[in-house]
Write an enzyme that holds these catalytic residues in place. Structure first.
Site, PDB file in Angstrom:
ATOM      1  N   ASN A  10      -8.278   5.746   9.810  1.00 24.87           N
ATOM      2  CA  ASN A  10      -8.482   6.152   8.416  1.00 24.87           C
ATOM      3  C   ASN A  10      -9.659   5.340   7.876  1.00 24.87           C
ATOM      4  OD1 ASN A  10      -8.352   6.678   5.691  1.00 24.87           O
ATOM      5  ND2 ASN A  10      -6.384   5.628   5.362  1.00 24.87           N
ATOM      6  N   LYS A  12     -11.179   5.606   5.104  1.00 30.95           N
ATOM      7  CA  LYS A  12     -11.152   5.425   3.639  1.00 30.95           C
ATOM      8  C   LYS A  12     -12.539   5.731   3.044  1.00 30.95           C
ATOM      9  CE  LYS A  12      -7.312   2.319   4.290  1.00 30.95           C
ATOM     10  NZ  LYS A  12      -6.528   1.185   3.846  1.00 30.95           N
ATOM     11  N   HIS A  96      -1.110   8.891   1.177  1.00 29.22           N
ATOM     12  CA  HIS A  96      -1.449   7.499   1.460  1.00 29.22           C
ATOM     13  C   HIS A  96      -1.140   6.636   0.234  1.00 29.22           C
ATOM     14  CE1 HIS A  96      -3.762   3.903   2.308  1.00 29.22           C
ATOM     15  NE2 HIS A  96      -3.690   4.249   3.577  1.00 29.22           N
ATOM     16  N   GLU A  98      -2.688   4.358  -1.184  1.00 30.29           N
ATOM     17  CA  GLU A  98      -3.806   4.186  -2.128  1.00 30.29           C
ATOM     18  C   GLU A  98      -3.911   5.394  -3.053  1.00 30.29           C
ATOM     19  OE1 GLU A  98      -6.720   3.209   0.844  1.00 30.29           O
ATOM     20  OE2 GLU A  98      -5.698   1.307   1.160  1.00 30.29           O
ATOM     21  N   GLU A 168       3.758   2.964   6.451  1.00 32.32           N
ATOM     22  CA  GLU A 168       2.767   1.963   6.068  1.00 32.32           C
ATOM     23  C   GLU A 168       3.313   1.102   4.933  1.00 32.32           C
ATOM     24  OE1 GLU A 168      -1.421   3.259   7.306  1.00 32.32           O
ATOM     25  OE2 GLU A 168      -1.043   4.146   5.365  1.00 32.32           O
ATOM     26  N   GLY A 174      -4.421  -3.639   4.615  1.00 34.74           N
ATOM     27  CA  GLY A 174      -5.644  -4.350   4.258  1.00 34.74           C
ATOM     28  C   GLY A 174      -5.438  -5.812   3.912  1.00 34.74           C
ATOM     29  N   SER A 214      -2.776  -3.242   8.741  1.00 32.44           N
ATOM     30  CA  SER A 214      -3.388  -4.355   9.468  1.00 32.44           C
ATOM     31  C   SER A 214      -3.165  -4.304  10.985  1.00 32.44           C
ATOM     32  CB  SER A 214      -2.899  -5.691   8.893  1.00 32.44           C
ATOM     33  OG  SER A 214      -3.267  -5.799   7.524  1.00 32.44           O
TER      34      SER A 214
HETATM   35  P1  PGA Z   1      -5.485  -1.319   7.309  1.00 33.22           P
HETATM   36  O1  PGA Z   1      -5.213   0.110   6.618  1.00 33.22           O
HETATM   37  O2  PGA Z   1      -5.392  -1.090   8.795  1.00 33.22           O
HETATM   38  O3  PGA Z   1      -6.865  -1.712   6.868  1.00 33.22           O
HETATM   39  O4  PGA Z   1      -4.426  -2.246   6.834  1.00 33.22           O
HETATM   40  C1  PGA Z   1      -4.254   0.999   7.116  1.00 33.22           C
HETATM   41  C2  PGA Z   1      -4.166   2.211   6.244  1.00 33.22           C
HETATM   42  O5  PGA Z   1      -4.230   2.072   5.016  1.00 33.22           O
HETATM   43  O6  PGA Z   1      -4.035   3.352   6.738  1.00 33.22           O
END
Ligand code: PGA
Length: 253
Positions: A10, A12, A96, A98, A168, A174, A214
């Site tokens: 992803n 983003k 997601h 976010e 997640e 992140g 992460s």
């Molecule tokens: P990250 O993001 O691996 O940077 O923690 C994962 C995601 O939000 O899909």
């Protein structure tokens, strides 16, 4: 029945068209010949078509990071399922955290998006997961239960074949704080049990559940060794061919 591991990147809101094409070009080379794993990348909308062209003839699948449920019309700023299909998307990431946190996405709008994607024969990566506060208050399972019941409302057994679930935990996205393999496995086991209760054992055993938050080349193996973890949704570490290809090659680590 074995579930094919599924690693998705992803991206983003990262990568211009040129950077995106460069990255997939590198990625194609870095994972060529890898067997027994499905791979997808989710660039931003602006780079989808160019990445699709670059991926021609490659087993890497294209994914988008969101969609709107209407087919067309006066919805300024939105992108429809038909449009995403036309630029070569196979998967759509929906719900997601976010999107839920920053853009007002609810279980109900997630459900509408999922239905719209499936209606166009797009596959869905449906994201769920609890915040740190919810975990600390002991609400992890009830939150996941609500997200699953709301997000999957009205979907039948056949439609579930085109769904991948991404667990997640918001506190792990992140932040560098990955869930331990045991914490992730516990959540994945819960999700599979819930799928069995809503649908059937057959449906629950067939669905792939990715872990996201992460994921790195260092921790992927421990996660993938868990019986109910079937893949990873990778953010930060998917932005470089070197780290993402190592994650895709987790069996060799
Ligand atoms: P990250 O993001 O691996 O940077 O923690 C994962 C995601 O939000 O899909």
């Amino acid at each position: 029945m074995g579930r094919l591991p599924f690693i998705a990147g992803n991206w983003k809101m990262n990568k211009t068209v040129r950077e995106a094409v460069d990255l997939v070009r590198e990625l194609k080379a870095a994972i060529s010949g890898v067997k027994g794993v499905e791979v997808a990348v989710a660039p931003p909308f602006t780079a989808l078509y160019a990445v699709h062209e670059e991926l021609e003839g490659s087993p890497i699948c294209l994914a988008a990071q969101n969609l709107f449920w209407e087919e067309k019309g006066a919805f300024t700023g939105e992108v429809s399922p038909v449009m995403l299909k036309e630029v070569g998307c196979l998967y759509i990431i929906i719900g997601h955290s976010e999107r839920r946190q920053f853009f007002g996405e609810t279980d109900e709008t997630v459900n509408r998006r999922i239905k719209a994607a499936l209606a166009q024969s797009l596959k869905v990566i449906f994201c769920i997961g609890e915040t740190l506060k919810e975990r600390e208050e002991g609400k992890t399972f009830s939150v996941m239960e609500r997200q699953m019941e709301g997000g999957l409302k009205g979907l039948g057994d056949q439609e579930m074949r085109n769904i991948v679930i991404a667990y997640e935990p918001v506190w792990a996205i992140g932040t560098g704080k990955t869930a331990t393999p045991e914490q992730a496995e516990e959540a994945h086991r819960f999700i599979r049990g819930k799928l069995e209760r809503i649908y059937s054992r057959e449906v629950s055993e067939g669905i792939r559940i990715q872990y996201g938050g992460s994921v790195t080349p260092e921790n992927v193996k421990g996660l993938m060794n868990q019986p109910n973890i079937d893949g990873a949704l990778v953010g930060g570490a998917s932005l470089k061919a070197e780290s993402f290809s190592k994650i895709v090659r987790f069996k060799e680590l």
